[in-house]
Design a protein around this motif. Structure first.
Motif, PDB file in Angstrom:
ATOM      1  N   SER A  85      53.790  40.715  46.961  1.00  0.00           N
ATOM      2  CA  SER A  85      52.581  41.238  47.601  1.00  0.00           C
ATOM      3  C   SER A  85      51.342  40.949  46.758  1.00  0.00           C
ATOM      4  O   SER A  85      50.223  41.153  47.212  1.00  0.00           O
ATOM      5  CB  SER A  85      52.711  42.753  47.807  1.00  0.00           C
ATOM      6  OG  SER A  85      52.898  43.405  46.557  1.00  0.00           O
ATOM      7  N   ASN A  86      51.553  40.483  45.527  1.00  0.00           N
ATOM      8  CA  ASN A  86      50.419  40.224  44.634  1.00  0.00           C
ATOM      9  C   ASN A  86      50.524  38.835  43.999  1.00  0.00           C
ATOM     10  O   ASN A  86      50.559  38.702  42.775  1.00  0.00           O
ATOM     11  CB  ASN A  86      50.349  41.302  43.541  1.00  0.00           C
ATOM     12  CG  ASN A  86      51.619  41.339  42.693  1.00  0.00           C
ATOM     13  OD1 ASN A  86      52.671  40.862  43.118  1.00  0.00           O
ATOM     14  ND2 ASN A  86      51.524  41.896  41.495  1.00  0.00           N
ATOM     15  N   PHE A 121      46.513  40.643  53.121  1.00  0.00           N
ATOM     16  CA  PHE A 121      46.514  41.491  51.927  1.00  0.00           C
ATOM     17  C   PHE A 121      45.598  42.703  52.056  1.00  0.00           C
ATOM     18  O   PHE A 121      45.366  43.401  51.064  1.00  0.00           O
ATOM     19  CB  PHE A 121      46.087  40.658  50.704  1.00  0.00           C
ATOM     20  CG  PHE A 121      46.971  39.463  50.459  1.00  0.00           C
ATOM     21  CD1 PHE A 121      48.243  39.626  49.927  1.00  0.00           C
ATOM     22  CD2 PHE A 121      46.551  38.182  50.782  1.00  0.00           C
ATOM     23  CE1 PHE A 121      49.069  38.533  49.714  1.00  0.00           C
ATOM     24  CE2 PHE A 121      47.366  37.079  50.576  1.00  0.00           C
ATOM     25  CZ  PHE A 121      48.630  37.258  50.040  1.00  0.00           C
ATOM     26  N   ASN A 124      43.395  44.169  49.255  1.00  0.00           N
ATOM     27  CA  ASN A 124      44.073  44.149  47.971  1.00  0.00           C
ATOM     28  C   ASN A 124      44.174  42.721  47.425  1.00  0.00           C
ATOM     29  O   ASN A 124      45.262  42.193  47.200  1.00  0.00           O
ATOM     30  CB  ASN A 124      45.472  44.773  48.127  1.00  0.00           C
ATOM     31  CG  ASN A 124      46.087  45.143  46.795  1.00  0.00           C
ATOM     32  OD1 ASN A 124      45.377  45.414  45.828  1.00  0.00           O
ATOM     33  ND2 ASN A 124      47.400  45.149  46.745  1.00  0.00           N
ATOM     34  N   PHE A 125      43.020  42.085  47.230  1.00  0.00           N
ATOM     35  CA  PHE A 125      42.993  40.742  46.648  1.00  0.00           C
ATOM     36  C   PHE A 125      41.649  40.528  45.964  1.00  0.00           C
ATOM     37  O   PHE A 125      40.660  41.197  46.264  1.00  0.00           O
ATOM     38  CB  PHE A 125      43.235  39.670  47.717  1.00  0.00           C
ATOM     39  CG  PHE A 125      42.145  39.556  48.746  1.00  0.00           C
ATOM     40  CD1 PHE A 125      41.078  38.677  48.568  1.00  0.00           C
ATOM     41  CD2 PHE A 125      42.181  40.318  49.904  1.00  0.00           C
ATOM     42  CE1 PHE A 125      40.074  38.577  49.514  1.00  0.00           C
ATOM     43  CE2 PHE A 125      41.189  40.216  50.865  1.00  0.00           C
ATOM     44  CZ  PHE A 125      40.133  39.339  50.671  1.00  0.00           C
ATOM     45  N   ASP A 140      43.677  43.517  37.636  1.00  0.00           N
ATOM     46  CA  ASP A 140      43.467  42.500  38.665  1.00  0.00           C
ATOM     47  C   ASP A 140      44.683  41.589  38.794  1.00  0.00           C
ATOM     48  O   ASP A 140      45.089  41.216  39.900  1.00  0.00           O
ATOM     49  CB  ASP A 140      42.237  41.650  38.336  1.00  0.00           C
ATOM     50  CG  ASP A 140      40.934  42.292  38.781  1.00  0.00           C
ATOM     51  OD1 ASP A 140      40.991  43.186  39.651  1.00  0.00           O
ATOM     52  OD2 ASP A 140      39.875  41.922  38.254  1.00  0.00           O
ATOM     53  N   THR A 142      47.825  42.121  38.196  1.00  0.00           N
ATOM     54  CA  THR A 142      49.073  42.721  38.672  1.00  0.00           C
ATOM     55  C   THR A 142      48.892  43.618  39.892  1.00  0.00           C
ATOM     56  O   THR A 142      49.867  43.938  40.570  1.00  0.00           O
ATOM     57  CB  THR A 142      49.737  43.546  37.554  1.00  0.00           C
ATOM     58  OG1 THR A 142      48.825  44.572  37.124  1.00  0.00           O
ATOM     59  CG2 THR A 142      50.087  42.664  36.366  1.00  0.00           C
ATOM     60  N   GLY A 144      47.066  43.166  42.759  1.00  0.00           N
ATOM     61  CA  GLY A 144      46.917  42.568  44.076  1.00  0.00           C
ATOM     62  C   GLY A 144      46.916  41.058  43.967  1.00  0.00           C
ATOM     63  O   GLY A 144      47.099  40.491  42.881  1.00  0.00           O
ATOM     64  N   ALA A 145      46.722  40.390  45.099  1.00  0.00           N
ATOM     65  CA  ALA A 145      46.662  38.933  45.086  1.00  0.00           C
ATOM     66  C   ALA A 145      45.417  38.472  44.318  1.00  0.00           C
ATOM     67  O   ALA A 145      44.362  39.092  44.400  1.00  0.00           O
ATOM     68  CB  ALA A 145      46.624  38.400  46.512  1.00  0.00           C
TER      69      ALA A 145
END
Length: 319
Positions: A85-86, A121, A124-125, A140, A142, A144-145
């Protein structure tokens, strides 16, 4: 800025569907077998890059929306292959002009490129330049993207003549701002990282940070990045997969002459663009003996089209 109304064209949907099914099959069959089963074409391993790394190309004619496809490809890769997801993404472009345009679009609320990331996302990026990545926080990296947009030239340790590249060397130098990324790592995590000379301490560099996260690499206008030097540069970051986008992929394969063919997963035809009214035919060609007049006329035409497009967007809300 309000969200713009932007529907993917049919050929763009097909391109992304092909990428989705290929990556899904890669998890079962491996990069080579999955490619051959999808294309019935030979698969070429990316030079210098670890065996088994998926390395494919989407061929899209100029004006077909390669950047939009790249933005959508990140979520697809995260779901179908990276199962993360990240994900960390290194998005390489051929020039500083395209770099500025791409970063601006990816950071602008409502822009279709950013909307593609938001779809996969939510919020969350993070999108950043290389300069911003050199001070990236652990949160940053870890949380999110992360999409780092840069030119490949600014990541090379040396230039084509073999001389040190001062701008590129910054990527490989110890940076105090990145120290906390390398705390409390396991032995397995430390093993592939470059170490400070005569020690076991990983160099706190952006190169090591990328290697630690094994980024997805997107190469825009990939026909400009075909040399052994380019592939050696990519290999330094231990990419998890490499996606090329270009209108003119390299098709000749002759490593002895530094010619490395792309693995063309899907090729969009000019007819498909015409069917979607992305190009107008017939094209009428005129010539001029003075190249400066030709370039000047092209720039004038580009500015005129850009003004017309912005005026229509303001009137209709459509990008």
């Amino acid at each position: 800025m309000a969200a713009t109304n932007f529907e993917l064209k049919e050929y763009q949907k097909i391109s992304l569907d092909r990428l989705t099914s290929y990556l899904r099959d890669t998890t079962r069959l491996g990069a080579k077998v999955a490619f051959i089963s999808h294309t019935e074409m030979p698969y070429r391993q990316a030079p210098a890059v670890a065996d088994g790394t998926p390395y494919v190309c989407l061929r899209v004619p100029t004006g077909g929306g390669k950047t939009l496809l790249a933005a959508h490809s990140i979520g697809i890769a995260a779901r179908e292959y990276l199962t993360a997801s990240n994900p960390m993404v290194l998005w390489l472009v051929p020039s500083t002009a395209i770099l500025d345009q791409t970063v601006d679009a990816l950071k602008t609320e409502g822009h279709p490129y950013r909307a593609a990331l938001s779809k996969d996302f939510n919020r969350n990026f993070t999108v950043m330049t290389k300069a911003e990545a050199l001070a990236m926080s652990r949160a940053d990296a870890t949380g999110g993207a992360v999409v780092i947009v840069s030119t490949i030239q600014s990541f090379r340790r040396e230039d084509d003549s073999g001389k040190e590249n001062p701008e590129g060397l910054k990527v490989y130098e110890d940076a105090g701002a990145l120290m906390d990324h390398f705390e409390n790592l396991t032995d397995d995590q430390k093993a592939p990282l470059e170490k400070v000379e005569a020690t076991e301490r990983p160099i706190a560099s952006l190169a090591n940070l990328l290697r630690l996260h094994r980024p997805m690499v997107i190469v825009d206008e990939a026909h400009n990045s075909r040399s052994d030097l380019s592939f050696r540069t990519l290999a330094r970051f231990s990419p998890s997969l490499i996606l090329e986008l270009t209108a003119t992929p390299q098709t000749e394969h002759n490593p002895a002459r530094d010619k490395h063919a792309s693995n063309i997963l899907y090729s969009v035809s000019a007819a498909e663009l015409k069917a979607e009214e992305m190009i107008k035919m017939p094209i009428r060609l005129t010539t001029d003996g003075e190249w400066t007049k030709t370039v000047g006329a092209a720039l004038d035409s580009q500015r005129m089209l850009e003004e017309a497009a912005k005026a229509e967007e303001a009137e209709t809300g459509e990008y």
